[in-house]
Design a protein around this motif. Structure first.
Motif, PDB file in Angstrom:
ATOM      1  N   ARG A   1       0.963  -1.364  -0.110  1.00  0.00           N
ATOM      2  CA  ARG A   1       0.283   0.091  -0.303  1.00  0.00           C
ATOM      3  C   ARG A   1       0.992   0.967   0.311  1.00  0.00           C
ATOM      4  N   GLY A   2       2.178   1.349   0.630  1.00  0.00           N
ATOM      5  CA  GLY A   2       3.063   2.352   0.796  1.00  0.00           C
ATOM      6  C   GLY A   2       3.711   2.826  -0.313  1.00  0.00           C
ATOM      7  N   LYS A   3       3.833   1.276  -1.265  1.00  0.00           N
ATOM      8  CA  LYS A   3       4.224   1.783  -1.851  1.00  0.00           C
ATOM      9  C   LYS A   3       3.681   2.355  -3.620  1.00  0.00           C
ATOM     10  N   SER A   4       2.223   1.812  -2.914  1.00  0.00           N
ATOM     11  CA  SER A   4       1.073   2.046  -4.409  1.00  0.00           C
ATOM     12  C   SER A   4       1.393   3.970  -4.302  1.00  0.00           C
ATOM     13  N   LEU A   5       0.902   4.452  -2.870  1.00  0.00           N
ATOM     14  CA  LEU A   5       1.197   5.654  -2.653  1.00  0.00           C
ATOM     15  C   LEU A   5       2.663   6.832  -3.101  1.00  0.00           C
ATOM     16  N   GLU A   6       3.368   6.204  -3.225  1.00  0.00           N
ATOM     17  CA  GLU A   6       4.750   6.802  -3.409  1.00  0.00           C
ATOM     18  C   GLU A   6       4.945   8.106  -4.575  1.00  0.00           C
ATOM     19  N   LEU A   7       5.090   8.768  -4.363  1.00  0.00           N
ATOM     20  CA  LEU A   7       5.461   9.722  -5.803  1.00  0.00           C
ATOM     21  C   LEU A   7       6.493   9.521  -6.833  1.00  0.00           C
TER      22      LEU A   7
END
Length: 216
Positions: A53-59
């Protein structure tokens, strides 16, 4: 050629029934599916889900380190945290250096610095580095503690006094104030055990080994 001769010799010396059984077992073993991988533990699965989930929100940006000496940055945060601990929270500096604010200066980085030096008159806390650099934070009052720029002993702004418009802290129950509620604890809560747990958590010897031991 060597393998061919060995196989022929085996055919001549091995009884037919034994040979057929061996070939059948080998064939069955080859056809058996590989064992399924073990299922991930619930904690590991939750962690992987969180990382995904964190990777999907990375800029889509690149990671660049902040310019300057990393240890100096750690010392800046260390001085600021110790300043707040002493002049705002009221902690003893030795206790604060062991147990407070590791989000700004990791324990390993603190072991490379000098002990924080408190100036009660100037309301500052200074931390020295092995290369001679000293990072100093000053208590400004309403703006809390601020670390000076490296090599400077002046702020880039003029602190202002901010007067709160809240009622006196001792006139309101916690957490809005400092007064302890007079209402009894919920049924089933052992007050003695709660107090024991709080005391245990606040015991410095129960939290970390002495800083000197880590440095050694």
């Amino acid at each position: 050629m060597k393998h061919t001769i060995t196989l022929v010799a085996a055919l001549r010396l091995t009884p037919l029934a034994t040979l057929v059984a061996a070939l059948g077992a080998a064939s069955m073993a080859a056809q058996e599916p590989a064992p399924a991988p073990a299922a991930a533990a619930p904690v590991d699965a939750a962690r992987e889900k969180l990382i995904a989930r964190g990777k999907s929100l990375e800029l889509p940006t690149t990671h660049e380190l902040v310019p300057g000496d990393p240890l100096s940055h750690h010392a800046s945060g260390f001085a600021k945290t110790m300043c707040s601990a002493v002049f705002i929270t009221g902690y003893d500096i030795a206790f604060a250096a062991e147990h407070v604010g590791y989000f700004t200066a990791p324990y390993e980085a603190r072991a490379k610095m000098g002990k924080p030096v408190v100036d009660m008159v100037k309301k500052t806390v200074s931390v020295s580095l092995p290369n001679g650099t000293v990072r100093t934070a000053v208590y400004t009052g309403s703006q809390g503690c601020i670390t000076y720029e490296e090599g400077s002993d002046k702020l880039n702004f003029t602190p202002e006094t901010i007067k709160p418009n809240l009622p006196p802290a001792d006139s309101q129950d916690w957490p809005m104030g400092d007064r302890l509620p007079a209402t009894p604890l919920p049924e089933g809560v052992d007050e003695a055990k709660v107090k024991a747990a709080v005391m245990r958590r606040q015991n410095p010897l129960a939290l970390r080994p002495p800083l000197g031991n880590l440095a050694a």
